[in-house]
Design a protein around this motif. Structure first.
Motif, mmCIF file in Angstrom:
data_model
loop_
_atom_site.group_PDB
_atom_site.id
_atom_site.type_symbol
_atom_site.label_atom_id
_atom_site.label_comp_id
_atom_site.label_asym_id
_atom_site.label_seq_id
_atom_site.Cartn_x
_atom_site.Cartn_y
_atom_site.Cartn_z
ATOM 1 N N ILE A 175 0.871 -1.172 0.000
ATOM 2 C CA ILE A 175 0.000 0.000 0.000
ATOM 3 C C ILE A 175 0.912 1.228 0.000
ATOM 4 N N PHE A 178 -2.706 5.350 1.781
ATOM 5 C CA PHE A 178 -3.884 4.959 2.561
ATOM 6 C C PHE A 178 -5.072 5.881 2.302
ATOM 7 N N LEU A 182 -8.868 1.524 -1.575
ATOM 8 C CA LEU A 182 -8.149 0.300 -1.288
ATOM 9 C C LEU A 182 -9.038 -0.905 -1.551
ATOM 10 N N TYR A 197 -0.363 6.923 6.375
ATOM 11 C CA TYR A 197 -0.225 5.758 7.227
ATOM 12 C C TYR A 197 -0.431 6.154 8.695
ATOM 13 N N ALA A 207 -1.168 -4.759 6.912
ATOM 14 C CA ALA A 207 -2.527 -4.222 7.024
ATOM 15 C C ALA A 207 -3.532 -5.203 6.438
ATOM 16 N N VAL A 209 -7.386 -5.085 4.969
ATOM 17 C CA VAL A 209 -8.371 -4.132 4.467
ATOM 18 C C VAL A 209 -9.687 -4.852 4.216
ATOM 19 N N VAL A 225 -9.675 -0.693 8.072
ATOM 20 C CA VAL A 225 -8.298 -1.154 7.939
ATOM 21 C C VAL A 225 -7.736 -1.470 9.326
ATOM 22 N N ALA A 227 -4.138 -2.137 10.904
ATOM 23 C CA ALA A 227 -2.721 -2.025 10.571
ATOM 24 C C ALA A 227 -1.884 -2.337 11.802
ATOM 25 N N MET A 252 -7.885 8.430 6.647
ATOM 26 C CA MET A 252 -8.410 7.433 7.572
ATOM 27 C C MET A 252 -8.531 8.040 8.971
ATOM 28 N N TRP A 254 -7.745 7.064 12.362
ATOM 29 C CA TRP A 254 -6.966 6.016 13.018
ATOM 30 C C TRP A 254 -7.207 5.996 14.529
#
Length: 390
Positions: A175, A178, A182, A197, A207, A209, A225, A227, A252, A254
């Protein structure tokens, strides 16, 4: 088409020349009707209905006819291909169907007849099948499509190889961004070259997905995702984060997951939501403390060498005021206080509050006994319970 002439039409002892010629003419007409008029192999195969002996393109709803026996029907679009009655087609009638477009072809037998035990059969884009009549129903033998061209080939109808999208391979495909769309699968990334990331995973990582889809993920489909950092000499160096978004592209969101390596650490808060470890503990010259992610905090400090307890107060004796001093950590507001006492010489006493504790100080207490005691060996342990955040 005329019938096949009898053998006697050629070999009978009384056959005349004219009858023999007529029989030859009938034989040619029969063979022409059976295998085509021009005598070429292609025409013969097509007329006989041999498998894949002919090809026809279809782009709209239609019904299979007896003339389609053995043909490859090359379909495109989204529509329904109706089948003739099984009794009309007869046992052994067959044809091939290829969905060469991007839509879905629905195969629908006549009336209440079934295909593979179901009322209809759908053929997705890129898929092919051989359709066979048993005389009373229909069977489908699906043919695998083309093999994927690369490890990330997402063309509809392709057959996956070992290693595609990280399935069964030593290393998943990389990847690099991100924030881009994806595909579901098992991936790897190098933080230095991967846009968007999870920043806590500053090393090589892996990761997983998933594309949840449906209304719960928004109009664009969304992503989930997981990771993980793939290196670290200690558990504390390992990291696992979950990222999600409700659109196909974009940053994303996170969130780090708790595990053995980060349950204990620095607790933190962001807008009322815990953003650090679950438990934090520490100590200083003023005692020890433990914080929890929900905002609860407990601090403890011990003072030794206290006494004497020999000042008369009613029916009891008290000590002078004892300053519990600075707390080992600052509370959000004044905490609750509990004090226990201990004397190695078993000279038991209890305490009474003189002043209340505050966010940074333990306040004052004094010791109480029923008899006077001149010693100074009494130990106090004070425990404070409150909150480190609102």
């Amino acid at each position: 088409m005329p019938s096949l002439p009898a053998t006697a039409a050629f070999t009978g002892s009384t056959v005349t020349e004219a009858q023999f010629k007529a029989a030859l003419s009938d034989l040619r007409a029969y063979l022409s009707g059976l295998m085509g008029a021009d005598g070429t192999p292609a025409t013969a195969l097509a007329t006989l209905g041999a498998a894949f002996g002919a090809h026809v393109a279809r782009t709209a709803a239609t019904t299979v006819t007896l003339a389609d026996r053995g043909r490859l029907i090359d379909a495109s679009g989204t529509w329904t291909l109706a089948l003739p009655a099984a009794a009309t087609a007869g046992a052994g009638f067959s044809f091939a169907l290829r969905n060469a477009g991007a839509g879905v072809i629905t195969i629908d037998p006549a009336g209440a007849e079934l295909i593979d035990g179901a009322a209809t059969l759908t053929l997705a884009a890129g898929r092919s099948a051989v359709i066979l009549c048993t005389g009373t129903a229909w069977l489908a033998v699906e043919i695998p499509g083309k093999v994927t061209a690369t490890a990330v080939d997402a063309t509809a109808g392709r057959v996956l190889k070992v290693g595609d999208f990280g399935l069964g391979s030593d290393y998943g495909p990389p990847i690099t961004d991100f924030t881009a769309e994806l595909r579901s699968g098992f991936w790897r990334f190098v933080e230095a070259g991967a846009i968007g990331y999870p920043t806590s995973l500053s090393y090589f990582g892996g990761a997983i997905v998933a594309r949840p889809g449906g209304s719960e993920a928004g109009a664009e489909g969304g992503h989930l995702v997981i990771a993980a950092r793939m290196s670290g000499a200690t558990k504390a160096a390992q990291r696992v984060q979950v990222g999600n978004r409700t659109t196909d592209t974009g940053a994303m969101n996170w969130t780090e997951l708790c595990h053995q390596g980060n349950i204990v650490g620095t607790v933190a808060d962001s807008g009322g939501v815990p953003s650090g470890a679950i438990i934090e503990s520490g100590s200083s010259a003023n005692g020890t403390y433990t914080k929890w992610a929900d905002g609860t905090m407990i601090a403890t400090k011990t003072l030794t060498g206290k006494g004497p307890v020999n000042t008369a107060s009613g029916a009891c004796f008290i000590s002078g005021g004892i300053d519990l001093g600075t707390l080992p950590v600052t509370f959000h507001a004044a905490p609750a206080r509990a004090v226990s006492t201990f004397s190695a010489s078993t000279n038991t006493c209890w305490h009474q509050g003189v002043s209340a504790p505050g966010p940074t100080s333990g306040g004052f207490v004094s010791l109480v006994r029923t008899t006077a005691y001149a010693g100074t060996d009494i130990t106090l342990t004070a425990t404070f319970i409150g909150r480190w955040k609102a």
